[in-house]
Design an enzyme around this catalytic site. Structure first.
Site, PDB file in Angstrom:
ATOM      1  N   HIS A  62       0.833  -1.205   0.000  1.00 44.60           N
ATOM      2  CA  HIS A  62       0.000   0.000   0.000  1.00 44.60           C
ATOM      3  C   HIS A  62       0.863   1.248   0.000  1.00 44.60           C
ATOM      4  O   HIS A  62       2.057   1.212   0.271  1.00 44.60           O
ATOM      5  CB  HIS A  62      -0.976  -0.009   1.190  1.00 44.60           C
ATOM      6  CG  HIS A  62      -0.412   0.534   2.463  1.00 44.60           C
ATOM      7  ND1 HIS A  62      -0.524   1.852   2.808  1.00 44.60           N
ATOM      8  CD2 HIS A  62       0.260  -0.061   3.468  1.00 44.60           C
ATOM      9  CE1 HIS A  62       0.065   2.045   3.982  1.00 44.60           C
ATOM     10  NE2 HIS A  62       0.558   0.901   4.400  1.00 44.60           N
ATOM     11  N   CYS A  63       0.217   2.363  -0.338  1.00 43.06           N
ATOM     12  CA  CYS A  63       0.859   3.675  -0.288  1.00 43.06           C
ATOM     13  C   CYS A  63      -0.213   4.666   0.163  1.00 43.06           C
ATOM     14  O   CYS A  63      -1.141   4.289   0.866  1.00 43.06           O
ATOM     15  CB  CYS A  63       1.470   4.047  -1.647  1.00 43.06           C
ATOM     16  SG  CYS A  63       0.247   4.232  -2.965  1.00 43.06           S
ATOM     17  N   ARG A  64      -0.096   5.909  -0.231  1.00 47.02           N
ATOM     18  CA  ARG A  64      -1.063   6.914   0.209  1.00 47.02           C
ATOM     19  C   ARG A  64      -2.415   6.732  -0.492  1.00 47.02           C
ATOM     20  O   ARG A  64      -3.453   6.718   0.137  1.00 47.02           O
ATOM     21  CB  ARG A  64      -0.514   8.319  -0.062  1.00 47.02           C
ATOM     22  CG  ARG A  64      -1.330   9.430   0.572  1.00 47.02           C
ATOM     23  CD  ARG A  64      -0.724  10.784   0.286  1.00 47.02           C
ATOM     24  NE  ARG A  64      -0.895  11.151  -1.117  1.00 47.02           N
ATOM     25  CZ  ARG A  64      -1.944  11.824  -1.584  1.00 47.02           C
ATOM     26  NH1 ARG A  64      -2.912  12.211  -0.784  1.00 47.02           N
ATOM     27  NH2 ARG A  64      -2.025  12.100  -2.869  1.00 47.02           N
ATOM     28  N   GLY A  66      -2.727   4.544  -3.613  1.00 49.53           N
ATOM     29  CA  GLY A  66      -2.793   3.368  -4.480  1.00 49.53           C
ATOM     30  C   GLY A  66      -1.956   3.472  -5.736  1.00 49.53           C
ATOM     31  O   GLY A  66      -1.761   2.487  -6.434  1.00 49.53           O
ATOM     32  N   ILE A  91      -3.789   4.264   2.052  1.00 45.26           N
ATOM     33  CA  ILE A  91      -4.038   4.596   3.451  1.00 45.26           C
ATOM     34  C   ILE A  91      -5.156   5.636   3.574  1.00 45.26           C
ATOM     35  O   ILE A  91      -5.884   5.657   4.567  1.00 45.26           O
ATOM     36  CB  ILE A  91      -2.735   5.062   4.157  1.00 45.26           C
ATOM     37  CG1 ILE A  91      -2.886   4.957   5.684  1.00 45.26           C
ATOM     38  CG2 ILE A  91      -2.308   6.433   3.713  1.00 45.26           C
ATOM     39  CD1 ILE A  91      -1.589   5.108   6.453  1.00 45.26           C
TER      40      ILE A  91
END
Length: 101
Positions: A62-64, A66, A91
């Site tokens: 995951h990241c901020r 996607g 997130i």
């Protein structure tokens, strides 16, 4: 293959032992993280040896939002990883889900 924040939250809440990675930058991770192991996207190629035993295991990234995790997933798939899952919405979507609960 993607994973929804709903499925991820359910599995984290159950305490499942996941191969879970965050590809944001360190400062973002320090501000807010979900307990994933941090490997910033730009450093991912340097961690292939570490990740090699997981080639056929489920890896959740995951990241901020996607976008970076989508790039990370494509990169790992190009390296022969067979079960990489990108967290849709990242997130931001995860925290929004928590706020709605």
């Amino acid at each position: 293959m993607d994973i929804t924040v709903e499925e991820l939250k359910e599995r984290l809440d159950k305490g499942e032992d996941l191969h879970f990675y965050d590809v944001r930058e360190e400062y973002e991770y320090e501000e807010d993280n979900l307990g994933a192991k941090l490997i910033p996207l730009g450093e991912l190629p340097d961690h292939l040896d570490e990740l090699a035993p997981l080639k056929d295991e489920e890896i959740i990234i995951h990241c901020r939002s996607g976008a970076r995790s989508g790039k990370a997933a494509k990169f790992l798939e190009s390296q022969g990883y067979t079960n990489v899952r990108n967290v849709l919405g990242g997130i931001l979507a995860y925290r929004q889900l928590e706020e709605e609960a």
